[in-house]
Design a protein around this motif. Structure first.
Motif, mmCIF file in Angstrom:
data_model
loop_
_atom_site.group_PDB
_atom_site.id
_atom_site.type_symbol
_atom_site.label_atom_id
_atom_site.label_comp_id
_atom_site.label_asym_id
_atom_site.label_seq_id
_atom_site.Cartn_x
_atom_site.Cartn_y
_atom_site.Cartn_z
ATOM 1 N N ILE B 66 3.912 -6.000 0.663
ATOM 2 C CA ILE B 66 3.725 -5.752 -0.780
ATOM 3 C C ILE B 66 3.114 -4.360 -0.991
ATOM 4 N N THR B 67 2.133 -4.015 -0.140
ATOM 5 C CA THR B 67 1.468 -2.720 -0.268
ATOM 6 C C THR B 67 2.427 -1.572 0.038
ATOM 7 N N ILE B 68 3.212 -1.726 1.094
ATOM 8 C CA ILE B 68 4.183 -0.679 1.447
ATOM 9 C C ILE B 68 5.204 -0.514 0.314
ATOM 10 N N THR B 69 5.582 -1.619 -0.302
ATOM 11 C CA THR B 69 6.520 -1.561 -1.422
ATOM 12 C C THR B 69 5.940 -0.737 -2.573
ATOM 13 N N SER B 70 4.692 -1.043 -2.946
ATOM 14 C CA SER B 70 4.038 -0.334 -4.054
ATOM 15 C C SER B 70 3.892 1.158 -3.734
ATOM 16 N N LEU B 71 3.512 1.431 -2.490
ATOM 17 C CA LEU B 71 3.357 2.804 -2.030
ATOM 18 C C LEU B 71 4.693 3.566 -2.101
ATOM 19 N N SER B 72 5.761 2.937 -1.620
ATOM 20 C CA SER B 72 7.077 3.587 -1.669
ATOM 21 C C SER B 72 7.501 3.828 -3.114
ATOM 22 N N TYR B 73 7.235 2.850 -3.953
ATOM 23 C CA TYR B 73 7.580 2.981 -5.369
ATOM 24 C C TYR B 73 6.852 4.192 -5.971
ATOM 25 N N GLY B 74 5.590 4.344 -5.620
ATOM 26 C CA GLY B 74 4.805 5.484 -6.120
ATOM 27 C C GLY B 74 5.415 6.810 -5.702
ATOM 28 N N PHE B 75 5.773 6.927 -4.432
ATOM 29 C CA PHE B 75 6.372 8.185 -3.962
ATOM 30 C C PHE B 75 7.748 8.412 -4.582
ATOM 31 N N LEU B 76 8.537 7.337 -4.682
ATOM 32 C CA LEU B 76 9.884 7.468 -5.251
ATOM 33 C C LEU B 76 9.830 7.845 -6.725
ATOM 34 N N LEU B 77 8.868 7.283 -7.453
ATOM 35 C CA LEU B 77 8.727 7.644 -8.870
ATOM 36 C C LEU B 77 8.473 9.130 -8.997
ATOM 37 N N GLU B 78 7.653 9.671 -8.083
ATOM 38 C CA GLU B 78 7.338 11.096 -8.151
ATOM 39 C C GLU B 78 8.575 11.923 -7.802
ATOM 40 N N LYS B 79 9.240 11.537 -6.725
ATOM 41 C CA LYS B 79 10.446 12.284 -6.320
ATOM 42 C C LYS B 79 11.605 11.987 -7.257
ATOM 43 N N ASN B 80 11.550 10.786 -7.848
ATOM 44 C CA ASN B 80 12.551 10.322 -8.809
ATOM 45 C C ASN B 80 13.896 9.973 -8.174
ATOM 46 N N SER B 81 14.243 10.647 -7.102
ATOM 47 C CA SER B 81 15.452 10.249 -6.410
ATOM 48 C C SER B 81 15.318 10.543 -4.931
#
Lengths: 289, 289
Positions: B66-81
């Protein structure tokens, strides 16, 4: 399965299949199709997972909210932003829906012993059925209607292949506790059927000029490695998607989720593999193609 | 609450608060803060919601995923793609995580009677804690660090106001079954505290020049109507967020979710209101500002 059941199953497939295919002619038809499937499947799930016989209104309202959520997500994905000033992220509707459903349950049910099964199972239905199935929107928008239709139908052909080959040659049971009928031979048969079907689909779709990118330009055929990986993804995630739903049903001692398609059980029984396959196949195609 | 408990509670607040505030200095600090909170809170939830005493590894692996998911989501939101060719939607990580956790549970647990509580509660933890809390990423990216910090801290001040005013004047119980201590007077006190705090925060933050848009330009103060609606959102969703967690705990006959902060109970007990407030406040600010 008896011979009469098998015939019933084939007949009802031929009745339903054209309607499913019609859902891929354009994006709004797809939203309509996904919404109808989401509504029926989440209603089936809520109905069998929550034993309590009262609160029939709540059991109708929750699938309805899930459907409206999926529908809004579909439209927002297309528009990409609701508000011009700042980026509105479409996935927000799922979080708002989760909060809304939770509050609706707490307000309707005064007893937390009653509320808990509703909360847990509604959350599962919202994300497992609503969110996973909404990946068809993304597949359509990124790859076009033909690939979306291919994803749907190749899971059908995997199921047919696994069933036919499993019946004839099935010996090694892969999941005696969750889904006793599944055999390893069946899974390999399913992979063969899937790959053969994808090739036939490519040829057929190119012939009638629909195997195109979203902008209308023709799409290249998948190379052999991609085909094999696609077959493996459908087999692996389709089988686990099926086992996942079996676990939910067996826990509740239910055989079929519903009875909407004669010979098939519920609609949820028909889409369980798809719910795991669609998102994974989408991301694979995104990375590879 | 006894006097000693109250003192312990105040002291531990003053120890933890600065670390929380530090999480807002930049986006990566925020990802670190959200990840730590997600890890601890989802572990607390999985631990108390699944009674089965074995399978301690699975109970650690699920919060970690769950934590890795949230972390990846955070980075992806910043990179956006992630991938340049086609738009990769960041929310996909939550769907992949759901499928991955489900398969991990099925593979680890041969018995579906054991698997079911894991599936239902992991799904709830993934979306309720992981997805809802990740809205801090979106708040930060759309409105800047100061507004993200304001969202966190105004829920704290709502809680303090509701507690102080409720203790003194509380008579009308709003939720006798779920959360017997909550009073209507407390909620109104909380709204007053929240609005007063937001005004003080605006003044203080502008004074030290941090009440800015993400691009660094100064942000205008919220108008009175916005302030009132913000107060109402914090009160309504904060209270229901708290009641929601109470329902989960009472069902399992647990008093505190954990014991990480002396006098406060578990970390989950501290963020329950926030989990409902953050997404709703974000969308309100997006539409209004």
């Amino acid at each position: 399965m008896k011979n009469k059941d098998a015939r019933l199953r084939i007949i009802s497939s031929f009745v339903v299949a054209p309607f499913a295919v019609l859902g891929f002619v354009n994006y709004y038809a797809l939203i309509a199709l996904v919404s109808v499937v989401t509504l029926i499947a989440s209603y089936e799930y809520i109905k069998f997972s929550i034993e309590d016989q009262k609160h029939t209104v709540l059991k109708l309202v929750i699938p309805l909210i899930i459907t409206i959520t999926s529908l809004s997500y579909g439209f927002l994905l297309e528009k990409n932003s609701l508000i011009n000033k700042v980026d509105f992220r479409p996935e927000s509707v799922f979080v708002l829906s989760f909060i809304g459903i939770s509050i609706a349950i707490i307000v309707s049910l005064k007893d937390f012993n009653l509320a808990l099964p509703f909360i847990l199972n509604s959350t599962l239905a919202l994300f497992w059925i609503g969110f996973n199935l909404s990946f068809f929107y993304q597949i359509y928008l990124s790859f076009g209607g033909a690939v979306a239709l291919l994803v749907l139908t190749c899971v059908w052909f995997f199921d047919i292949g696994a069933y036919v080959v499993g019946m004839k040659f099935g010996r090694i049971r892969i999941s005696p506790n969750y889904s006793p009928k599944k055999s390893l031979e069946g899974v390999f048969g399913g992979i063969g059927f899937t790959i053969a079907y994808i090739i036939l689909f490519e040829i057929g779709a190119s012939f009638i000029n629909i195997f195109n990118h979203p902008d209308g330009t023709p799409r290249a055929f998948f190379d052999p490695l991609t085909l094999i990986i696609m077959g493996l993804i459908v087999a692996f995630f389709g089988t686990f998607g099926d086992i996942f739903e079996s676990a939910l049903k067996r826990y509740k001692k239910v055989k079929d989720a519903g009875n909407i398609m004669p010979g098939h059980g519920g609609l949820l029984d028909r889409i369980d593999g798809l719910l795991f396959v669609a998102p994974v196949l989408y991301i694979f195609l995104l990375i590879l193609i």
